[in-house]
Design a protein around this motif. Structure first.
Motif, PDB file in Angstrom:
ATOM      1  N   GLU A 296       0.634  -1.372   0.038  1.00  0.00           N
ATOM      2  CA  GLU A 296      -0.121   0.060   0.074  1.00  0.00           C
ATOM      3  C   GLU A 296       0.893   1.089   0.014  1.00  0.00           C
TER       4      GLU A 296
ATOM      5  N   ALA B  17       1.109   4.093  -3.028  1.00  0.00           N
ATOM      6  CA  ALA B  17       0.574   5.381  -2.776  1.00  0.00           C
ATOM      7  C   ALA B  17       1.694   6.428  -2.965  1.00  0.00           C
ATOM      8  N   HIS B  18       2.832   5.971  -3.349  1.00  0.00           N
ATOM      9  CA  HIS B  18       4.150   6.716  -3.602  1.00  0.00           C
ATOM     10  C   HIS B  18       4.815   6.520  -4.907  1.00  0.00           C
TER      11      HIS B  18
END
Length: 288
Positions: A192, A196-197
């Motif tokens: 996750e 997200a990055h």
């Protein structure tokens, strides 16, 4: 025993305060200053350890995370959790990196150890790992609470110190580290984080920090869990995210920047490694 919760005059207290960079939050000790208990919050730090003539025991009461500690006795690289403690022997130099934490500590001058019949070599095992020993944790807590309540005595304090030392000398040898895959829970958290990055400069150290591990051990565990190194997995996820962008007609340069590549050529090379085709050729083939 000094029960005023003000630092008693001692070389040990002065050294600890100097290392902390400010006065200790709270501190008690015996009459001659050779044994000291402290409660203090420390920021994340790294540097040298094992200097000076005091045995140190640090029980984590708040904070924590990945601890790295290396001396001639071995290397510790594991999450430091509340209720566990580390041990640093006197005159055993090494290095450390620690997260922000709050400690209940006990520092005992080496000369005081002799009065309890404890030899430093008996404590080598204790200094080779973090420990979760409810007896030592309970004794340290009891000594501190009695000092706060002004209910302690010199005899009680000395008895508690002797009990801690004997318990330390009898701690079992730490089992050798085994190679274990990252747990499903930790793997999901890292996946996750990566998703997200995807466009950020995300390194292995940041991934390892997410699950409270040292980078090298995290990398091994991640590879055992996924069959890929963290960097290879990050690259694969970036290329998977790039595919729909290419299919939508965005340029290779645009997609490269969105995936964190300042150089479109490096993005194209990574895409070719993952898919076997250049980005533009892959998009042409996929739309036919």
């Amino acid at each position: 025993m000094t029960c005023s919760l003000a630092p008693p005059p001692s070389v040990v207290a002065e050294r600890l305060a100097a290392e902390a960079g400010r006065p200790l939050d709270a501190c008690v000790g015996n009459a001659d200053g050779s044994v000291l208990m402290l409660r203090h919050a420390f920021p994340a730090a790294q540097g040298t350890l094992g200097e000076g003539s005091a045995l140190r025991i640090g029980l984590l009461t708040a904070g924590g995370g990945a601890l790295y500690q290396r001396t001639a006795l071995g290397r510790i690289a594991q999450p430091w959790r509340t209720g566990t403690f580390n041990v640093v022997l006197p005159d055993c130099p090494g290095e450390f990196r620690s997260p922000p934490l709050a400690l209940l500590g006990l520092a005992i001058d080496a000369r005081h150890l002799q009065g309890h019949g404890v030899r430093l070599e008996q404590l080598h095992r204790a200094a080779s790992a973090l420990h979760d020993d409810p007896v030592i944790a309970s004794v340290l807590g009891a000594l501190w609470h009695c000092a706060e309540a002004h209910a302690g005595s010199a005899a009680f304090f000395e008895h508690g110190v002797e009990l801690v030392l004997k318990r330390l000398a009898g701690l079992p040898v730490a089992a050798p580290a085994t190679r274990r895959a990252l747990s499903p829970t930790h793997l999901k958290r890292v996946q996750e984080l990566i998703d997200a990055h995807l466009g950020d400069d995300l390194g292995v150290a940041r991934m390892a920090q997410e699950v409270g591990q040292e980078a090298s051990g995290f990398s091994r565990g991640f590879r055992l869990a996924t069959g890929m190194t963290p960097y290879a997995y990050l690259t694969w996820r970036r290329m998977e995210a790039a595919k729909p962008m290419l299919l939508a007609g965005r340029s290779v340069t645009e997609v490269a920047l969105a995936m964190g590549y300042a150089n479109p050529g490096k993005f194209a090379a990574a895409f070719r490694r993952v898919t076997g085709q250049a980005p533009s050729r892959w998009a042409d083939t996929a739309t036919r």
